[in-house]
Design a protein around this motif. Structure first.
Motif, PDB file in Angstrom:
ATOM      1  N   VAL A 243      50.149  33.727  58.193  1.00  0.00           N
ATOM      2  CA  VAL A 243      50.062  34.399  57.121  1.00  0.00           C
ATOM      3  C   VAL A 243      50.960  34.135  56.067  1.00  0.00           C
ATOM      4  O   VAL A 243      50.711  34.271  54.757  1.00  0.00           O
ATOM      5  CB  VAL A 243      50.099  35.865  57.344  1.00  0.00           C
ATOM      6  N   LEU A 244      52.312  33.777  56.587  1.00  0.00           N
ATOM      7  CA  LEU A 244      53.222  33.301  55.733  1.00  0.00           C
ATOM      8  C   LEU A 244      52.907  32.192  54.884  1.00  0.00           C
ATOM      9  O   LEU A 244      53.266  32.273  53.892  1.00  0.00           O
ATOM     10  CB  LEU A 244      54.518  32.965  56.542  1.00  0.00           C
ATOM     11  N   LEU A 245      52.226  31.260  55.503  1.00  0.00           N
ATOM     12  CA  LEU A 245      51.941  30.063  54.921  1.00  0.00           C
ATOM     13  C   LEU A 245      50.831  30.313  53.763  1.00  0.00           C
ATOM     14  O   LEU A 245      51.060  30.064  52.508  1.00  0.00           O
ATOM     15  CB  LEU A 245      51.301  29.046  55.671  1.00  0.00           C
ATOM     16  N   LEU A 246      49.718  31.271  54.030  1.00  0.00           N
ATOM     17  CA  LEU A 246      48.677  31.755  53.075  1.00  0.00           C
ATOM     18  C   LEU A 246      49.434  32.308  52.081  1.00  0.00           C
ATOM     19  O   LEU A 246      49.168  32.293  50.677  1.00  0.00           O
ATOM     20  CB  LEU A 246      47.770  32.570  53.676  1.00  0.00           C
ATOM     21  N   GLU A 247      50.595  33.152  52.052  1.00  0.00           N
ATOM     22  CA  GLU A 247      51.274  33.798  50.990  1.00  0.00           C
ATOM     23  C   GLU A 247      52.013  33.046  50.178  1.00  0.00           C
ATOM     24  O   GLU A 247      51.885  33.184  48.995  1.00  0.00           O
ATOM     25  CB  GLU A 247      52.284  34.921  51.690  1.00  0.00           C
ATOM     26  N   ARG A 248      52.653  31.997  50.857  1.00  0.00           N
ATOM     27  CA  ARG A 248      53.272  30.854  50.082  1.00  0.00           C
ATOM     28  C   ARG A 248      52.360  30.191  48.981  1.00  0.00           C
ATOM     29  O   ARG A 248      52.556  29.840  47.788  1.00  0.00           O
ATOM     30  CB  ARG A 248      54.219  30.047  50.920  1.00  0.00           C
ATOM     31  N   GLN A 249      51.068  29.947  49.469  1.00  0.00           N
ATOM     32  CA  GLN A 249      50.076  29.566  48.821  1.00  0.00           C
ATOM     33  C   GLN A 249      49.530  30.477  47.635  1.00  0.00           C
ATOM     34  O   GLN A 249      48.573  30.071  46.962  1.00  0.00           O
ATOM     35  CB  GLN A 249      49.053  28.704  49.514  1.00  0.00           C
ATOM     36  N   ASP A 251      47.413  32.715  48.489  1.00  0.00           N
ATOM     37  CA  ASP A 251      45.847  32.867  48.889  1.00  0.00           C
ATOM     38  C   ASP A 251      45.893  34.120  49.615  1.00  0.00           C
ATOM     39  O   ASP A 251      46.039  34.476  50.897  1.00  0.00           O
ATOM     40  CB  ASP A 251      45.498  31.904  50.078  1.00  0.00           C
ATOM     41  N   TRP A 252      45.968  35.115  48.607  1.00  0.00           N
ATOM     42  CA  TRP A 252      46.135  36.821  49.154  1.00  0.00           C
ATOM     43  C   TRP A 252      44.817  37.215  50.052  1.00  0.00           C
ATOM     44  O   TRP A 252      45.049  37.925  50.836  1.00  0.00           O
ATOM     45  CB  TRP A 252      46.507  37.665  47.932  1.00  0.00           C
ATOM     46  N   LEU A 253      43.643  36.709  49.580  1.00  0.00           N
ATOM     47  CA  LEU A 253      42.544  37.364  50.225  1.00  0.00           C
ATOM     48  C   LEU A 253      42.570  36.669  51.540  1.00  0.00           C
ATOM     49  O   LEU A 253      41.948  37.385  52.646  1.00  0.00           O
ATOM     50  CB  LEU A 253      41.383  36.746  49.428  1.00  0.00           C
ATOM     51  N   GLY A 254      42.880  35.188  51.588  1.00  0.00           N
ATOM     52  CA  GLY A 254      42.859  34.666  53.124  1.00  0.00           C
ATOM     53  C   GLY A 254      43.720  35.447  53.858  1.00  0.00           C
ATOM     54  O   GLY A 254      43.638  35.607  55.200  1.00  0.00           O
ATOM     55  N   ALA A 255      45.015  35.730  53.258  1.00  0.00           N
ATOM     56  CA  ALA A 255      46.060  36.526  54.142  1.00  0.00           C
ATOM     57  C   ALA A 255      45.520  37.660  54.602  1.00  0.00           C
ATOM     58  O   ALA A 255      45.783  38.192  55.553  1.00  0.00           O
ATOM     59  CB  ALA A 255      47.282  36.662  53.468  1.00  0.00           C
ATOM     60  N   VAL A 256      45.012  38.436  53.784  1.00  0.00           N
ATOM     61  CA  VAL A 256      44.208  39.905  54.056  1.00  0.00           C
ATOM     62  C   VAL A 256      43.281  39.917  55.191  1.00  0.00           C
ATOM     63  O   VAL A 256      43.336  40.602  56.122  1.00  0.00           O
ATOM     64  CB  VAL A 256      43.807  40.644  52.797  1.00  0.00           C
ATOM     65  N   GLU A 257      42.657  38.793  54.964  1.00  0.00           N
ATOM     66  CA  GLU A 257      41.358  38.711  56.048  1.00  0.00           C
ATOM     67  C   GLU A 257      42.050  38.276  57.429  1.00  0.00           C
ATOM     68  O   GLU A 257      41.537  38.711  58.596  1.00  0.00           O
ATOM     69  CB  GLU A 257      40.492  37.725  55.696  1.00  0.00           C
ATOM     70  N   LEU A 258      42.877  37.490  57.227  1.00  0.00           N
ATOM     71  CA  LEU A 258      43.609  36.935  58.674  1.00  0.00           C
ATOM     72  C   LEU A 258      44.377  37.942  59.345  1.00  0.00           C
ATOM     73  O   LEU A 258      44.217  38.336  60.575  1.00  0.00           O
ATOM     74  CB  LEU A 258      44.611  35.998  58.366  1.00  0.00           C
ATOM     75  N   GLU A 285      50.347  45.512  46.319  1.00  0.00           N
ATOM     76  CA  GLU A 285      51.052  44.813  45.442  1.00  0.00           C
ATOM     77  C   GLU A 285      50.434  43.642  44.643  1.00  0.00           C
ATOM     78  O   GLU A 285      50.899  43.224  43.664  1.00  0.00           O
ATOM     79  CB  GLU A 285      52.453  44.446  46.040  1.00  0.00           C
ATOM     80  N   GLN A 286      49.747  42.761  45.446  1.00  0.00           N
ATOM     81  CA  GLN A 286      49.328  41.517  44.936  1.00  0.00           C
ATOM     82  C   GLN A 286      47.671  41.624  44.544  1.00  0.00           C
ATOM     83  O   GLN A 286      47.447  41.000  43.449  1.00  0.00           O
ATOM     84  CB  GLN A 286      49.386  40.537  45.971  1.00  0.00           C
TER      85      GLN A 286
END
Length: 396
Positions: A243-249, A251-258, A285-286
């Motif tokens: 999730v931290l990697l996705l946030e840095r990229q 990729d908010w939707l990917g982080a939410v799904e994960l 927020e995002q």
């Protein structure tokens, strides 16, 4: 013999008779028993000399070497163990004994020389590999000659690229040298030959951390973490890192799904609450989806371990829409999870203000102030409220 166990000649004669009747091996054992009875150094020397003559087998030479080493006769012990090594070049007991002796003498380089010479003379390929591996370990862990150890390991890897022991020692060297690229390559080779799920998880997590923190390769780090989750769908640490990697990229939707998938697969209530709270924060927020964020925050507060950040976020939402009943519910939820008397008193004071100022329930407010005062007599607001209530009662 029982009458005079210190008599060396009697033991020698007994050993001679046993040798004639049962063989040299049995006579060697008799002399080993004699050492438990004979105390004089000259007598022990005679017994050791006789044992050396009789002990023609590998195990007997090893036993003799150990007895001599324990007796402090390191030179003789070394000779016995080297004789054993000539009979069995890959003999682990003889190698261990010689290494111990050279460590006591502070001369590990002499043991390296013996390994080199024995390896050169060994005819069996497996024995040469064993000796080369032992030399590599000595060079890494005792002599500190890492580049020479790598040369040994390169030869061993050419013979058998799937040898886990070789890979592990290479990884140890690359870590000490700080060569992250080669370390990552070694981890990848290691993964190809390891089948144990726990070991694969450890390797993948180590590789993910290496790619992310040292090699600045988030894509490969993410790939490793996804492979971890394929092996262990309940691994919270892998979810958190991915999730931290996705946030840095971004990729908010990917982080939410994960985060949603993680919350469905992890059973620990506190971790589930954290996951929902984090999902709500991203939604709010995002992605600017307040309704979905509120739903996620509510899920973070529904279990037996409510998330405090989620409660705080819901409180802020309730204030913005002036939903005082919801704010009251959340305050009570906070109160249920608080055990410290002073902190409970402060929460009760907040509830009292809400009852009095927003909902017009003076009696409910007094009850809250009364309980807060009981829990923490030093709480100024609760004490003042109780004093005012007392004065009002006197006036009436």
């Amino acid at each position: 013999m029982d009458k005079n166990p210190q008599d060396v000649t009697l033991w020698e004669n007994l050993a001679q008779r046993v040798a004639e009747e049962e063989g040299d091996g049995a006579a060697f054992s008799v002399l080993a028993q004699a050492l438990a009875h004979i105390e004089s150094p000259p007598g022990r020397t005679r017994i050791y000399r006789r044992m050396s003559y009789l002990g023609g087998e590998y195990q007997q030479q090893v036993q003799l070497g150990r007895l001599l080493e324990a007796d402090g006769r390191l030179d003789d012990a070394e000779s016995a163990l080297r004789a054993a090594l000539r009979k069995n070049a890959g003999g682990t007991e003889a190698l261990d004994g010689l290494q111990k002796i050279y460590q006591q003498r502070g001369a590990p380089e002499r043991f390296e020389a013996i390994l080199t010479r024995t390896m050169r003379n060994a005819q069996d390929p497996d024995t040469r590999r064993l000796l080369r591996m032992r030399r590599a370990e000595l060079r890494v862990r005792v002599l500190g000659r890492l580049n020479e150890a790598l040369e040994d390991l390169d030869v061993l890897a050419t013979d058998d690229p799937s040898k886990v022991q070789v890979l592990q020692l290479q990884e140890e060297i690359f870590q000490r040298l700080g060569n992250d690229e080669l370390l990552a390559e070694s981890f990848q080779r290691h993964l190809q030959v390891v089948e144990d799920p726990v070991q694969r998880l450890d390797l993948l997590l180590a590789l993910a951390g290496l790619y992310e923190k040292r090699l600045d390769d988030p894509e490969r780090a993410a790939d490793c973490l996804r492979r971890v989750l394929e092996l262990d769908p309940t691994n919270f640490g892998a979810y958190e890192a991915l999730v931290l990697l996705l946030e840095r990229q971004r990729d908010w939707l990917g982080a939410v799904e994960l985060l949603q998938r993680a919350a469905e697969r992890i059973s620990e209530p506190e971790l589930v609450s954290r996951l929902h709270a984090q999902r709500g924060k991203i939604l709010e927020e995002q992605l600017l989806r307040p309704e979905d964020a509120e739903q996620a925050y509510r899920q973070a507060t529904e279990g037996p371990a409510p998330s405090l950040p989620a409660v705080e976020a819901l409180e802020e939402m309730a204030r913005r829409r002036q939903d005082w009943v919801e704010l009251l519910r959340l305050g009570k939820l906070r109160l249920e999870g608080e055990v410290r008397p002073q902190a409970r008193a402060e929460l009760l004071v907040r509830l009292a203000r809400l009852w009095a100022e927003r909902l017009g329930e003076e009696q409910k407010a007094r009850e809250c102030y009364q309980e807060a005062n009981r829990l923490d007599p030093d709480n100024i607001e609760a004490a003042r409220a109780m004093a005012e209530a007392h004065l009002q009662a006197q006036d009436h």
